[in-house]
Motif scaffolding. Structure first.
Motif, PDB file in Angstrom:
ATOM      1  N   ARG A 121      -2.799 -35.626 -31.873  1.00 64.17           N
ATOM      2  CA  ARG A 121      -1.792 -36.635 -32.276  1.00 64.17           C
ATOM      3  C   ARG A 121      -0.543 -36.538 -31.405  1.00 64.17           C
ATOM      4  O   ARG A 121       0.203 -37.498 -31.257  1.00 64.17           O
ATOM      5  CB  ARG A 121      -1.400 -36.425 -33.739  1.00 64.17           C
ATOM      6  N   LYS A 122      -0.287 -35.360 -30.854  1.00 64.28           N
ATOM      7  CA  LYS A 122       0.889 -35.146 -30.004  1.00 64.28           C
ATOM      8  C   LYS A 122       0.496 -34.096 -28.967  1.00 64.28           C
ATOM      9  O   LYS A 122       0.943 -32.948 -29.013  1.00 64.28           O
ATOM     10  CB  LYS A 122       2.054 -34.646 -30.867  1.00 64.28           C
ATOM     11  N   PRO A 123      -0.341 -34.483 -28.019  1.00 59.60           N
ATOM     12  CA  PRO A 123      -0.922 -33.470 -27.121  1.00 59.60           C
ATOM     13  C   PRO A 123       0.070 -32.909 -26.113  1.00 59.60           C
ATOM     14  O   PRO A 123       0.981 -33.617 -25.668  1.00 59.60           O
ATOM     15  CB  PRO A 123      -2.033 -34.239 -26.411  1.00 59.60           C
TER      16      PRO A 123
ATOM     17  N   VAL B  72      -8.733 -48.326 -24.854  1.00 59.95           N
ATOM     18  CA  VAL B  72      -9.986 -48.177 -25.594  1.00 59.95           C
ATOM     19  C   VAL B  72     -11.010 -47.711 -24.586  1.00 59.95           C
ATOM     20  O   VAL B  72     -11.420 -48.490 -23.718  1.00 59.95           O
ATOM     21  CB  VAL B  72     -10.411 -49.519 -26.232  1.00 59.95           C
ATOM     22  N   GLY B  73     -11.405 -46.437 -24.656  1.00 59.62           N
ATOM     23  CA  GLY B  73     -12.296 -45.950 -23.611  1.00 59.62           C
ATOM     24  C   GLY B  73     -12.694 -44.509 -23.793  1.00 59.62           C
ATOM     25  O   GLY B  73     -12.316 -43.854 -24.766  1.00 59.62           O
ATOM     26  N   ILE B 101      -4.355 -44.684 -28.099  1.00 61.72           N
ATOM     27  CA  ILE B 101      -5.674 -44.376 -27.538  1.00 61.72           C
ATOM     28  C   ILE B 101      -6.727 -44.517 -28.629  1.00 61.72           C
ATOM     29  O   ILE B 101      -6.542 -44.025 -29.745  1.00 61.72           O
ATOM     30  CB  ILE B 101      -5.726 -42.931 -26.989  1.00 61.72           C
ATOM     31  N   GLU B 102      -7.801 -45.224 -28.297  1.00 57.48           N
ATOM     32  CA  GLU B 102      -8.981 -45.235 -29.158  1.00 57.48           C
ATOM     33  C   GLU B 102     -10.095 -44.540 -28.396  1.00 57.48           C
ATOM     34  O   GLU B 102     -10.611 -45.068 -27.405  1.00 57.48           O
ATOM     35  CB  GLU B 102      -9.396 -46.680 -29.464  1.00 57.48           C
ATOM     36  N   ASP B 103     -10.465 -43.329 -28.840  1.00 59.22           N
ATOM     37  CA  ASP B 103     -11.435 -42.512 -28.111  1.00 59.22           C
ATOM     38  C   ASP B 103     -12.870 -42.943 -28.392  1.00 59.22           C
ATOM     39  O   ASP B 103     -13.258 -43.161 -29.545  1.00 59.22           O
ATOM     40  CB  ASP B 103     -11.282 -41.043 -28.537  1.00 59.22           C
ATOM     41  N   TYR B 104     -13.637 -43.022 -27.327  1.00 56.30           N
ATOM     42  CA  TYR B 104     -15.084 -43.221 -27.416  1.00 56.30           C
ATOM     43  C   TYR B 104     -15.752 -42.253 -26.455  1.00 56.30           C
ATOM     44  O   TYR B 104     -15.093 -41.614 -25.641  1.00 56.30           O
ATOM     45  CB  TYR B 104     -15.462 -44.652 -27.000  1.00 56.30           C
ATOM     46  N   SER B 105     -17.078 -42.159 -26.546  1.00 58.44           N
ATOM     47  CA  SER B 105     -17.867 -41.604 -25.454  1.00 58.44           C
ATOM     48  C   SER B 105     -18.365 -42.795 -24.634  1.00 58.44           C
ATOM     49  O   SER B 105     -18.295 -43.939 -25.082  1.00 58.44           O
ATOM     50  CB  SER B 105     -19.047 -40.807 -26.005  1.00 58.44           C
ATOM     51  N   ASN B 137     -10.621 -41.305 -33.460  1.00 59.04           N
ATOM     52  CA  ASN B 137     -10.817 -42.763 -33.502  1.00 59.04           C
ATOM     53  C   ASN B 137     -11.195 -43.176 -34.924  1.00 59.04           C
ATOM     54  O   ASN B 137     -12.365 -43.085 -35.319  1.00 59.04           O
ATOM     55  CB  ASN B 137     -11.909 -43.191 -32.528  1.00 59.04           C
ATOM     56  N   PRO B 138     -10.212 -43.648 -35.707  1.00 56.61           N
ATOM     57  CA  PRO B 138     -10.489 -43.971 -37.115  1.00 56.61           C
ATOM     58  C   PRO B 138     -11.384 -45.191 -37.291  1.00 56.61           C
ATOM     59  O   PRO B 138     -11.860 -45.445 -38.391  1.00 56.61           O
ATOM     60  CB  PRO B 138      -9.087 -44.233 -37.692  1.00 56.61           C
TER      61      PRO B 138
END
Lengths: 254, 305
Positions: A121-123, B72-73, B101-105, B137-138
């Motif tokens: 959340r706060k890297p 998104v990536g 940031i929206e984390d994906y693989s 990524n909720p």
């Protein structure tokens, strides 16, 4: 002290090549694993297939040093040029024997972080992220992690699990819903670690020539235990060195 | 026949709006439409969401130029040189402004585009179970597979507003050929509301019709075609252009500090002013990147009688 006839990186490449059996389908990332794949095809695994997440498959590595998987040299002579979904879909399809990944941190169960150092959340540091590593870790039949062996990288607990290894150990990986896979080996510039015992904790399998057990343990951030048959990493054979020199014609790894 | 040919400036002005979700890196490490990113920066588009499995330095420069509000990536950096300095500054220090940031693989991002393209409400997977991508990524939900009663992850669809795709050749009607590794070009092209092709060459429609299997995104999904020779520079394009590795390395060095990054932007984006100006600035460097080797595929016969 006489000069070893190979570099540490060359030893790592040959150790990585030994993780590929003949006719296996393997996911190879950039740089070191590509060269290892080439050595494997010239020695123990002439019919192995190398996959690239950008959408390529090859029977041999490209001739020459690549900057990226999409370089024109890697397209020329490919066995298959397709999309990411088609090629990476072989992972959840259960068709991939092994995959090679790197990372910034690894913990004693082989979980790998390539996303965030510190709280996500706060890297403290934002690393590039998973790419395909999380998919390879989750869905290859086994993953091989290649990293430099430093105490701040080999930690008790990673700050973020990008790529699942054994998660919390024991059967936690299958309980999380991953039906197969896990760490096959961790190949470093000092040693090779493998999971062992009911907890599947990473143990010292072998230490490279020029290194000692104490040296490896000093550079590991958890209390590293030894496999019962822990021994020095076998020296490269003449055939392996010759294959490596044929693949690495530019001498990039020497 | 109506033509979809236009200029890059016109395509960006009319087809990209502030706040859009934009795909620029669908070919992964080849065919990255850098010329489009330069034009987006010149026109000062704001609050864009970058959608791509991996973003080589195209994403990093858009972040540094203040165009991006969200990523998104699966991977953002500089593939051959290392970490993305602008990406790090934005996430770690909120400079030039904070980004989400929206984390994906890679695979789950590709599946999200596939779902957007083909109308799937979500795609159930097991691939990222156990990864903290599920936590950060909720939008990715954990569920139980109704068949096996085991855990699964649900990947929601992505339908980007705009996808820029670099292709080797296109016709004015929007049909095109692209080859080499395809990344998520097809999924992005089929999912996006508006597809803009950056064509290295413009050819007669008969050339494309001679090999319809090489059409990855059909012309009826294409909103505009722009002729941008070497518009993917410094990324490579199979059979046409080699990768300009030094350009990535130089960018990596110069983007390390905000001031030198601004100077880089001025030199390579603002002062050239257009794809033509950029090519002129590259000068003889372009000729060294042009692929001259011929390794032609054997024609496939589509004869019918």
């Amino acid at each position: 002290m006489s000069q070893a006839p190979y570099s540490t990186q060359e030893l790592m490449i040959i150790a990585t090549a030994r993780e590929i059996a003949n006719r296996e389908v393997v996911f190879i990332g950039m740089r070191l694993p590509i060269t290892a794949f080439g050595v494997a095809t010239l020695t123990r695994a002439p019919d192995a297939i190398g996959l690239f997440e950008v959408g390529l498959a090859r029977r041999q590595p490209a001739l020459g040093t690549l900057q990226t998987m999409s370089d024109p040299l890697n397209q020329l002579g490919a066995a298959w040029a397709s999309g990411l979904l088609q090629v990476m879909g072989t992972l959840p399809g259960g068709r991939v024997d092994a995959g090679f990944i790197g990372g910034a941190e690894i913990d004693r169960f082989g979980n790998v972080n390539s996303s965030y150092i510190g709280d996500w959340r706060k890297p403290k540091v934002k690393l590039p992220g998973s790419g395909g590593a999380a998919d390879i870790a989750g869905m290859a039949k086994r993953m091989v992690v290649i990293m430099n062996h430093e105490k701040h990288r080999f930690v008790e607990r990673v700050s973020y699990i990008t790529s699942p290894g054994g998660l919390a150990g024991g059967d936690s990986r299958s309980r999380a819903g991953l039906p197969w896979g896990g760490v096959g080996a961790v190949i470093t510039d000092r040693a090779i670690l493998r999971p062992f015992g009911p907890e599947r904790e990473l143990h010292l399998a072998s230490y490279h020539p020029g290194h000692s057990i104490a040296d490896v343990c000093d550079h590991t951030g958890w209390n590293l235990k030894l496999l019962p048959d822990c021994a020095p990493t076998p020296e490269p054979t003449a055939a392996e060195i010759e294959a490596l020199h044929r693949v690495d014609r530019d001498g990039f790894w020497r | 026949m109506s033509t979809k040919l236009t200029t890059l400036a016109e395509a960006v002005r009319t087809l990209v709006r502030d706040g859009d979700q934009v795909v620029l890196g669908a070919g992964l490490e080849q065919a990255i439409p850098f010329a489009a990113a330069h034009e987006i920066i010149r026109q000062g588009k704001r609050n864009l969401t970058s959608v791509a499995p991996i973003s080589d330095m195209v994403g990093d420069m858009l972040i540094g130029a203040g165009c991006i509000a969200k990523v998104v990536g699966a991977w953002m950096g500089n593939v051959s040189a290392g970490l993305g300095h602008n990406y790090r500054r934005a996430v770690e220090q909120g400079l030039p402004h904070p980004i989400a940031i929206e984390d994906y693989s890679n695979f789950t991002l590709a599946l999200a585009l596939w779902a957007g393209a083909y109308g799937a409400p979500y795609v159930p997977v097991r691939t990222i179970l156990g990864s903290d991508i599920m936590a950060s990524n909720p939008k990715i939900l954990k569920a139980e597979d109704p068949y096996t009663k085991t855990p699964i992850a649900l990947i929601p669809p992505l339908r980007p507003d705009v996808a820029f795709l670099s292709v080797q050749r296109a016709a004015a009607n929007g049909d095109s050929h692209v080859w080499g590794n395809l990344g998520v070009m097809q999924e992005a092209g089929m999912a996006a509301e508006r597809v803009i092709l950056l064509a290295d060459q413009i050819v007669a429609s008969e050339v494309i019709a001679s090999d319809p299997n090489r059409v990855i995104v059909p012309g009826f999904r294409v909103a505009a075609v722009v002729h941008t020779p070497c518009g993917q520079h410094p990324s490579p394009l199979a059979g046409h252009w080699k990768r300009d590795g030094d350009f990535f390395t130089d960018y990596h060095r110069l983007s390390r500090e905000p001031e030198s990054f601004q100077a880089w932007l001025k030199e390579w984006v603002f002062e050239p002013g257009s794809p033509e100006g950029y090519l002129a600035k590259l000068g003889r460097r372009v000729e060294a990147l042009r692929i001259r080797e011929q390794a032609l595929s054997v024609p496939a016969n589509y004869g019918a009688s």
